[in-house]
Design an enzyme around this catalytic site. Sequence first.
Site, PDB file in Angstrom:
ATOM      1  N   LEU A 128       0.824  -1.211   0.000  1.00 34.29           N
ATOM      2  CA  LEU A 128       0.000   0.000   0.000  1.00 34.29           C
ATOM      3  C   LEU A 128       0.859   1.263   0.000  1.00 34.29           C
ATOM      4  O   LEU A 128       2.041   1.214   0.372  1.00 34.29           O
ATOM      5  CB  LEU A 128      -0.869   0.015   1.264  1.00 34.29           C
ATOM      6  CG  LEU A 128      -1.967  -1.044   1.368  1.00 34.29           C
ATOM      7  CD1 LEU A 128      -2.576  -1.022   2.772  1.00 34.29           C
ATOM      8  CD2 LEU A 128      -3.042  -0.817   0.306  1.00 34.29           C
ATOM      9  N   SER A 129       0.257   2.360  -0.369  1.00 31.10           N
ATOM     10  CA  SER A 129       0.923   3.652  -0.264  1.00 31.10           C
ATOM     11  C   SER A 129       1.313   3.878   1.199  1.00 31.10           C
ATOM     12  O   SER A 129       0.516   3.588   2.110  1.00 31.10           O
ATOM     13  CB  SER A 129      -0.037   4.749  -0.738  1.00 31.10           C
ATOM     14  OG  SER A 129       0.536   6.010  -0.574  1.00 31.10           O
ATOM     15  N   SER A 161       3.409   2.220   2.932  1.00 31.47           N
ATOM     16  CA  SER A 161       3.757   0.993   3.677  1.00 31.47           C
ATOM     17  C   SER A 161       5.270   0.919   3.917  1.00 31.47           C
ATOM     18  O   SER A 161       5.730   0.063   4.671  1.00 31.47           O
ATOM     19  CB  SER A 161       3.268  -0.251   2.928  1.00 31.47           C
ATOM     20  OG  SER A 161       3.822  -0.292   1.626  1.00 31.47           O
ATOM     21  N   LYS A 166       7.693   1.151   1.135  1.00 34.36           N
ATOM     22  CA  LYS A 166       8.388   0.583  -0.034  1.00 34.36           C
ATOM     23  C   LYS A 166       9.662   1.385  -0.369  1.00 34.36           C
ATOM     24  O   LYS A 166      10.741   0.810  -0.509  1.00 34.36           O
ATOM     25  CB  LYS A 166       7.453   0.576  -1.267  1.00 34.36           C
ATOM     26  CG  LYS A 166       6.165  -0.196  -1.091  1.00 34.36           C
ATOM     27  CD  LYS A 166       5.330  -0.211  -2.350  1.00 34.36           C
ATOM     28  CE  LYS A 166       4.809   1.133  -2.789  1.00 34.36           C
ATOM     29  NZ  LYS A 166       3.874   1.792  -1.842  1.00 34.36           N
ATOM     30  N   THR A 201      11.298   3.514   1.409  1.00 37.04           N
ATOM     31  CA  THR A 201      12.273   3.528   2.516  1.00 37.04           C
ATOM     32  C   THR A 201      13.103   2.250   2.494  1.00 37.04           C
ATOM     33  O   THR A 201      14.328   2.285   2.645  1.00 37.04           O
ATOM     34  CB  THR A 201      11.525   3.683   3.862  1.00 37.04           C
ATOM     35  OG1 THR A 201      10.649   4.801   3.768  1.00 37.04           O
ATOM     36  CG2 THR A 201      12.496   3.897   5.001  1.00 37.04           C
ATOM     37  N   ARG A 239       6.574   7.764 -12.799  1.00 33.07           N
ATOM     38  CA  ARG A 239       5.371   8.476 -13.260  1.00 33.07           C
ATOM     39  C   ARG A 239       5.661   9.945 -13.611  1.00 33.07           C
ATOM     40  O   ARG A 239       4.828  10.628 -14.185  1.00 33.07           O
ATOM     41  CB  ARG A 239       4.256   8.383 -12.206  1.00 33.07           C
ATOM     42  CG  ARG A 239       3.496   7.069 -12.241  1.00 33.07           C
ATOM     43  CD  ARG A 239       2.461   7.013 -11.140  1.00 33.07           C
ATOM     44  NE  ARG A 239       1.649   5.797 -11.203  1.00 33.07           N
ATOM     45  CZ  ARG A 239       0.592   5.650 -11.990  1.00 33.07           C
ATOM     46  NH1 ARG A 239       0.220   6.635 -12.780  1.00 33.07           N
ATOM     47  NH2 ARG A 239      -0.092   4.516 -11.985  1.00 33.07           N
ATOM     48  N   ASN A 263       1.453   0.774 -16.415  1.00 32.78           N
ATOM     49  CA  ASN A 263       2.555   1.283 -15.578  1.00 32.78           C
ATOM     50  C   ASN A 263       3.441   0.120 -15.129  1.00 32.78           C
ATOM     51  O   ASN A 263       4.668   0.157 -15.254  1.00 32.78           O
ATOM     52  CB  ASN A 263       1.919   1.982 -14.361  1.00 32.78           C
ATOM     53  CG  ASN A 263       2.922   2.573 -13.396  1.00 32.78           C
ATOM     54  OD1 ASN A 263       3.934   3.116 -13.807  1.00 32.78           O
ATOM     55  ND2 ASN A 263       2.648   2.462 -12.103  1.00 32.78           N
ATOM     56  N   ILE A 278       3.221   0.335  -5.939  1.00 32.41           N
ATOM     57  CA  ILE A 278       2.085  -0.331  -5.284  1.00 32.41           C
ATOM     58  C   ILE A 278       1.776  -1.642  -5.989  1.00 32.41           C
ATOM     59  O   ILE A 278       1.587  -2.672  -5.364  1.00 32.41           O
ATOM     60  CB  ILE A 278       0.833   0.587  -5.283  1.00 32.41           C
ATOM     61  CG1 ILE A 278       1.092   1.848  -4.465  1.00 32.41           C
ATOM     62  CG2 ILE A 278      -0.360  -0.178  -4.685  1.00 32.41           C
ATOM     63  CD1 ILE A 278      -0.065   2.844  -4.448  1.00 32.41           C
ATOM     64  N   SER A 279       1.709  -1.614  -7.303  1.00 29.63           N
ATOM     65  CA  SER A 279       1.386  -2.797  -8.127  1.00 29.63           C
ATOM     66  C   SER A 279       0.294  -3.643  -7.460  1.00 29.63           C
ATOM     67  O   SER A 279       0.561  -4.736  -6.979  1.00 29.63           O
ATOM     68  CB  SER A 279       2.639  -3.626  -8.431  1.00 29.63           C
ATOM     69  OG  SER A 279       3.486  -3.771  -7.323  1.00 29.63           O
TER      70      SER A 279
END
Length: 278
Positions: A107-108, A110, A112, A114, A139, A156, A179-180
């Site tokens: 999730l946004s 979460s 990733k 970092t 993006r 994307n 996020i995928s």
Amino acid sequence: MEGLAIRASRPSILCSLHLGGDSQRQPLSDGYLRLPVSSNAAANINLVASSVSFHPVSAINVSAQASLTADVPALSDNIVWHESSICRCDRQQLLQQKGCVIWITGLSTSGKSTVACALSKALFERGKLTYTLDGDNVRHGLNRDLTFKAEDRTENIRRIGEVAKLFANVGVICIASLISPYRRDRDACRSLLPEGDFVEVFMDVPLSVCESRDPKGLYRLARAGKIKGFTGIDDPYEAPLNCEVRRAEHTGHDVSCSPRQMAENIISYLLDKGYLEG
Ligand SMILES: Nc1ncnc2c1ncn2[C@@H]1O[C@H](COP(=O)(O)OS(=O)(=O)O)[C@@H](OP(=O)(O)O)[C@H]1O
Ligand SMILES: Nc1ncnc2c1ncn2[C@@H]1O[C@H](COP(=O)(O)OP(=O)(O)O)[C@@H](O)[C@H]1O
């Protein structure tokens, strides 16, 4: 061994083998798809190449009658795959590492980016070459034409999967952090690579924790209805079923770990699988 060998122009695709109603996934390595079936049975085999990376199979050499068809449109009959005189294994020898893709999903907020940052730093300190493809960053350029509609998210992810594959082919440890949200899209990226080269890392952090962080204020806007289709609020997230590494953070249970520790967990995995040697 009795069987059927089919030669294809691409070094690594996955095929579904439909044989008497059965369907199996078959990796295609060293240019051949090998089928352990009798040549009589092979007469009625219909092979369906089902990878998004699939390009027209230009050379088919069958020991029995069989047909090979692509379920994605052929680009052109006039495109020929060029081999280079320097191969992936030469580059890996030079870099003293093996190319792969570390795919960080979650999730946004979460964590990733970092973890991606901690991982690239820790690998850099070990003398290993990485490159990070961060969803937010890509993006701004390559994927600037894409929205957050399901089909644009799919595109994307497809583009980032293809770019990550190129990096892996260079011999670089490519860290993709996005996020995928759809399992199917992540699996499609996995299928672009040889077995083992796609390492899926799941940031398993509850929505409530992500929402409480909210450094960009996007969850707040989504809750207020000012952003539509925000992942976890009014858009889906499909958690991985079989990821290689998981970061679990469940409030009330002491199973969380720091980004640095998470990076070390990924490095242990890479060491164990031989990716940090030439
Ligand atoms: N509708 C919606 N849903 C989810 N996220 C949104 C949305 N709109 C903008 N953002 C911001 O875009 C970042 C996610 O981009 P990704 O390319 O990783 O998304 S996806 O993989 O295509 O789903 C994400 O960044 P991260 O927080 O780093 O994940 C958000 O900041
Ligand atoms: N393990 C963690 N514990 C607490 N806060 C964290 C942790 N990992 C990341 N954060 C913070 O959460 C926010 C979102 O992190 P980020 O890495 O940008 O997430 P993502 O890339 O998934 O959106 C940042 O403010 C970051 O400092």
